[in-house]
Design an enzyme around this catalytic site. Structure first.
Site, PDB file in Angstrom:
ATOM      1  N   HIS A   1       0.850  -1.180   0.000  1.00 44.50           N
ATOM      2  CA  HIS A   1       0.000   0.000   0.000  1.00 44.50           C
ATOM      3  C   HIS A   1       0.891   1.238   0.000  1.00 44.50           C
ATOM      4  O   HIS A   1       0.808   2.062  -0.894  1.00 44.50           O
ATOM      5  CB  HIS A   1      -0.922  -0.004   1.227  1.00 44.50           C
ATOM      6  CG  HIS A   1      -1.825   1.180   1.322  1.00 44.50           C
ATOM      7  ND1 HIS A   1      -2.821   1.293   2.263  1.00 44.50           N
ATOM      8  CD2 HIS A   1      -1.884   2.343   0.603  1.00 44.50           C
ATOM      9  CE1 HIS A   1      -3.455   2.449   2.117  1.00 44.50           C
ATOM     10  NE2 HIS A   1      -2.897   3.111   1.124  1.00 44.50           N
TER      11      HIS A   1
ATOM     12  N   GLU B   1       0.612   7.778  -3.670  1.00 48.16           N
ATOM     13  CA  GLU B   1       1.401   7.570  -2.465  1.00 48.16           C
ATOM     14  C   GLU B   1       2.627   8.474  -2.438  1.00 48.16           C
ATOM     15  O   GLU B   1       2.966   9.056  -1.402  1.00 48.16           O
ATOM     16  CB  GLU B   1       1.824   6.103  -2.362  1.00 48.16           C
ATOM     17  CG  GLU B   1       0.689   5.159  -2.024  1.00 48.16           C
ATOM     18  CD  GLU B   1       0.134   5.399  -0.636  1.00 48.16           C
ATOM     19  OE1 GLU B   1       0.920   5.381   0.332  1.00 48.16           O
ATOM     20  OE2 GLU B   1      -1.087   5.625  -0.508  1.00 48.16           O
TER      21      GLU B   1
ATOM     22  N   HIS C   1       3.032  11.307   0.411  1.00 46.94           N
ATOM     23  CA  HIS C   1       3.910  10.937   1.512  1.00 46.94           C
ATOM     24  C   HIS C   1       5.390  11.222   1.306  1.00 46.94           C
ATOM     25  O   HIS C   1       6.161  11.141   2.267  1.00 46.94           O
ATOM     26  CB  HIS C   1       3.744   9.447   1.824  1.00 46.94           C
ATOM     27  CG  HIS C   1       2.379   9.071   2.282  1.00 46.94           C
ATOM     28  ND1 HIS C   1       1.899   9.380   3.540  1.00 46.94           N
ATOM     29  CD2 HIS C   1       1.373   8.411   1.646  1.00 46.94           C
ATOM     30  CE1 HIS C   1       0.663   8.924   3.667  1.00 46.94           C
ATOM     31  NE2 HIS C   1       0.315   8.335   2.536  1.00 46.94           N
TER      32      HIS C   1
END
Length: 267
Positions: free
Chosen positions: A83, A151, A155
């Site tokens: 993930h 992602e 992040h």
């Protein structure tokens, strides 16, 4: 499994496999160094988020493309799929008054607002080395929905984390978990039920006594009885030492029932 990735890499056979492992170690070491750099990537730990793909798909009201097309989720046969790899709240954001909950919810979008529209349209694909690109395809079925672009934008982009190192490290960490006794335990219980505490016990058997505090279980479905994901806390500066017990840090507990279903196949 008390060996660090560095020691494991020293034990693998020479040739292409050794080259891949050496590259992964370099990426882990690079991210570990950057976590304490002066350019803003100053944070304490990572959360490695690994999805149990059949559980995720079975509890998703509108299953994404990688759930509907089995050819896109071959990596689920290995165990957990990727993930994300999430840095904790950086000190420079904290100094500006950003609280931890806001960072987890928004990440880098606090600084650079999320582009409108889908990430497939708003962000170009990564130009990763061929071997890494192929490994990431297998490790992260969500790439079919541009999860990798999301992602990274949320992040990593604002922390100056190089995309090649970021994804290579995430792939290596995922492979280490799947190759562990914990990964084997979950795989052996596909299609069955396990007590929540048995998963924590299996984690500690693999990574060391007391390390269960570093494991957060995420569940879904009726009564939160379907395993969807595991999250593992890893000290940023000790990333290359994973899965040594000294590299792990405690995370908050998830919301799961006392007995969990480990789904075997996506619907």
């Amino acid at each position: 499994m008390g060996l660090s990735l560095g020691l494991v890499m020293a034990l693998v056979v020479s040739g292409p496999a050794m080259a891949r492992e050496s590259s992964a170690l370099a990426s882990l070491s690079s991210l570990a160094a950057l976590s304490d750099s002066a350019d803003g990537a100053d944070f304490a730990h990572y959360t490695l988020a690994l999805t149990w793909h059949p559980g995720f798909c079975s509890t998703h009201r509108q299953p994404p493309r990688e759930c509907r097309d089995a050819s896109l989720s071959r990596g689920a046969a290995d165990g957990f799929v990727l993930h994300g790899l999430w840095p904790s709240l950086p000190a420079r954001f904290a100094k500006d008054g950003v609280v931890r909950q806001a960072w987890w919810r928004q990440g880098c979008f606090i600084e650079s607002p999320r582009a409108s529209g889908s990430f497939c349209r708003a962000h170009p694909p990564f130009h990763l080395p061929k071997a890494l690109d192929q490994s990431l395809d297998r490790a992260m079925p969500g790439r079919a929905s541009c999860l990798d672009r999301y992602e990274y934008a949320k992040h990593a982009a604002c922390l100056a984390l190089p995309a090649d190192d970021y994804f290579a490290a995430a792939v290596a960490l995922r492979e280490a978990v799947n190759a562990s006794a914990f990964g084997d335990f979950v795989n052996r219980h596909r299609g069955g039920e396990v007590p929540r505490n048995a998963l924590i016990t299996a984690f500690e058997a693999a990574f060391g006594e007391g390390t269960g505090r570093a494991l957060r279980l995420e569940c879904g479905g009726r009564g939160n009885r379907v395993l969807k994901e595991v999250r593992i806390g890893i000290a940023a500066e000790r990333l290359a030492a994973f899965p040594a017990a000294s590299s792990l840090v405690a995370l908050g507990r998830g919301r799961c029932a006392t007995r969990l279903r480990v789904m075997a196949v996506a619907p």
